[in-house]
Design a protein around this motif. Structure first.
Motif, PDB file in Angstrom:
ATOM      1  N   TYR A   7      -2.333 -11.139   0.409  1.00  0.00           N
ATOM      2  CA  TYR A   7      -3.600 -10.462   0.700  1.00  0.00           C
ATOM      3  C   TYR A   7      -4.178  -9.986  -0.628  1.00  0.00           C
ATOM      4  CZ  TYR A   7      -2.102 -10.141   5.595  1.00  0.00           C
ATOM      5  OH  TYR A   7      -1.699 -10.421   6.872  1.00  0.00           O
ATOM      6  N   LYS A   8      -5.441 -10.260  -0.861  1.00  0.00           N
ATOM      7  CA  LYS A   8      -6.103  -9.844  -2.099  1.00  0.00           C
ATOM      8  C   LYS A   8      -7.248  -8.896  -1.747  1.00  0.00           C
ATOM      9  CE  LYS A   8      -4.867 -14.084  -4.391  1.00  0.00           C
ATOM     10  NZ  LYS A   8      -5.315 -15.266  -5.120  1.00  0.00           N
ATOM     11  N   PHE A   9      -7.330  -7.793  -2.484  1.00  0.00           N
ATOM     12  CA  PHE A   9      -8.302  -6.736  -2.214  1.00  0.00           C
ATOM     13  C   PHE A   9      -9.156  -6.453  -3.446  1.00  0.00           C
ATOM     14  CE2 PHE A   9      -4.584  -6.194   0.422  1.00  0.00           C
ATOM     15  CZ  PHE A   9      -5.116  -5.992   1.684  1.00  0.00           C
ATOM     16  N   ARG A  10     -10.293  -5.824  -3.226  1.00  0.00           N
ATOM     17  CA  ARG A  10     -11.177  -5.446  -4.341  1.00  0.00           C
ATOM     18  C   ARG A  10     -10.601  -4.313  -5.163  1.00  0.00           C
ATOM     19  NH1 ARG A  10     -16.756  -4.303  -1.444  1.00  0.00           N
ATOM     20  NH2 ARG A  10     -15.293  -2.888  -0.465  1.00  0.00           N
ATOM     21  N   ASN A  11      -9.820  -3.439  -4.509  1.00  0.00           N
ATOM     22  CA  ASN A  11      -9.294  -2.269  -5.213  1.00  0.00           C
ATOM     23  C   ASN A  11      -8.057  -1.729  -4.485  1.00  0.00           C
ATOM     24  OD1 ASN A  11     -10.270  -0.511  -3.042  1.00  0.00           O
ATOM     25  ND2 ASN A  11     -12.297  -0.913  -3.895  1.00  0.00           N
ATOM     26  N   LYS A  12      -7.403  -0.767  -5.123  1.00  0.00           N
ATOM     27  CA  LYS A  12      -6.190  -0.165  -4.580  1.00  0.00           C
ATOM     28  C   LYS A  12      -6.456   0.567  -3.266  1.00  0.00           C
ATOM     29  CE  LYS A  12      -2.430   3.000  -5.943  1.00  0.00           C
ATOM     30  NZ  LYS A  12      -2.260   3.595  -4.639  1.00  0.00           N
ATOM     31  N   ALA A  13      -7.601   1.230  -3.169  1.00  0.00           N
ATOM     32  CA  ALA A  13      -7.920   1.977  -1.948  1.00  0.00           C
ATOM     33  C   ALA A  13      -7.982   1.050  -0.733  1.00  0.00           C
ATOM     34  CB  ALA A  13      -9.237   2.734  -2.114  1.00  0.00           C
ATOM     35  N   ASP A  14      -8.584  -0.133  -0.894  1.00  0.00           N
ATOM     36  CA  ASP A  14      -8.638  -1.094   0.213  1.00  0.00           C
ATOM     37  C   ASP A  14      -7.235  -1.600   0.552  1.00  0.00           C
ATOM     38  OD1 ASP A  14     -11.362  -0.939   0.656  1.00  0.00           O
ATOM     39  OD2 ASP A  14     -11.840  -2.742  -0.491  1.00  0.00           O
ATOM     40  N   ARG A  15      -6.448  -1.906  -0.485  1.00  0.00           N
ATOM     41  CA  ARG A  15      -5.082  -2.378  -0.234  1.00  0.00           C
ATOM     42  C   ARG A  15      -4.275  -1.325   0.516  1.00  0.00           C
ATOM     43  NH1 ARG A  15      -0.499  -2.539  -4.430  1.00  0.00           N
ATOM     44  NH2 ARG A  15      -0.797  -0.318  -4.050  1.00  0.00           N
ATOM     45  N   ASP A  16      -4.335  -0.087   0.035  1.00  0.00           N
ATOM     46  CA  ASP A  16      -3.568   0.982   0.666  1.00  0.00           C
ATOM     47  C   ASP A  16      -4.071   1.271   2.077  1.00  0.00           C
ATOM     48  OD1 ASP A  16      -2.146   1.067  -1.680  1.00  0.00           O
ATOM     49  OD2 ASP A  16      -3.017   2.965  -2.372  1.00  0.00           O
ATOM     50  N   GLY A  17      -5.380   1.195   2.280  1.00  0.00           N
ATOM     51  CA  GLY A  17      -5.938   1.403   3.611  1.00  0.00           C
ATOM     52  C   GLY A  17      -5.463   0.348   4.594  1.00  0.00           C
ATOM     53  N   PHE A  18      -5.463  -0.901   4.154  1.00  0.00           N
ATOM     54  CA  PHE A  18      -4.982  -1.995   4.996  1.00  0.00           C
ATOM     55  C   PHE A  18      -3.503  -1.799   5.338  1.00  0.00           C
ATOM     56  CE2 PHE A  18      -2.866  -6.045   5.535  1.00  0.00           C
ATOM     57  CZ  PHE A  18      -3.689  -6.715   6.416  1.00  0.00           C
ATOM     58  N   TYR A  19      -2.694  -1.524   4.327  1.00  0.00           N
ATOM     59  CA  TYR A  19      -1.261  -1.347   4.527  1.00  0.00           C
ATOM     60  C   TYR A  19      -0.987  -0.168   5.470  1.00  0.00           C
ATOM     61  CZ  TYR A  19       3.653  -0.513   3.578  1.00  0.00           C
ATOM     62  OH  TYR A  19       5.004  -0.306   3.716  1.00  0.00           O
ATOM     63  N   ASN A  20      -1.669   0.947   5.262  1.00  0.00           N
ATOM     64  CA  ASN A  20      -1.475   2.116   6.122  1.00  0.00           C
ATOM     65  C   ASN A  20      -1.900   1.829   7.560  1.00  0.00           C
ATOM     66  OD1 ASN A  20      -0.387   3.684   4.068  1.00  0.00           O
ATOM     67  ND2 ASN A  20      -2.387   4.466   3.450  1.00  0.00           N
ATOM     68  N   ALA A  21      -2.992   1.092   7.735  1.00  0.00           N
ATOM     69  CA  ALA A  21      -3.438   0.732   9.089  1.00  0.00           C
ATOM     70  C   ALA A  21      -2.401  -0.156   9.774  1.00  0.00           C
ATOM     71  CB  ALA A  21      -4.798   0.040   9.022  1.00  0.00           C
TER      72      ALA A  21
END
Length: 92
Positions: A7-21
């Motif tokens: 999974y590739k994200f624009r930034n850390k916040a998106d990555r962490d949000g996806f993982y937490n969800a």
């Protein structure tokens, strides 16, 4: 059958949000309880904060195809949109 997903994200916040969800959905447990699932694990790369790695192992390709249509996977696709995730998938 092994599936490698990046999974590739624009930034850390998106990555962490996806993982937490995904964690809140208890996605790993739901997937590992599916027929034919041998392993379903997320990993955070140590060299970037814009990617998430998923390793899946399935008894058969059919079990993996059935997995993709499960309700929790439909929900996961909404997370991909919400957190701007792009995916690279490799089947081994």
């Amino acid at each position: 059958m092994t599936v490698l997903v990046t999974y590739k994200f624009r930034n850390k916040a998106d990555r962490d949000g996806f993982y937490n969800a995904a964690c809140e959905l208890d996605l790993r447990k739901k997937c590992e309880n599916e027929n034919g699932c041998q392993l379903y694990r997320y990993y955070l790369p140590c060299d970037t904060d814009k990617e998430l790695f998923l390793l899946e192992k399935w008894e058969t390709p059919e079990a993996q195809r059935v997995h993709c249509d499960q309700p929790h996977m439909v929900t996961l696709r909404t997370f991909k949109e919400k957190f701007n995730a792009e995916t690279d998938v490799e089947f081994i």
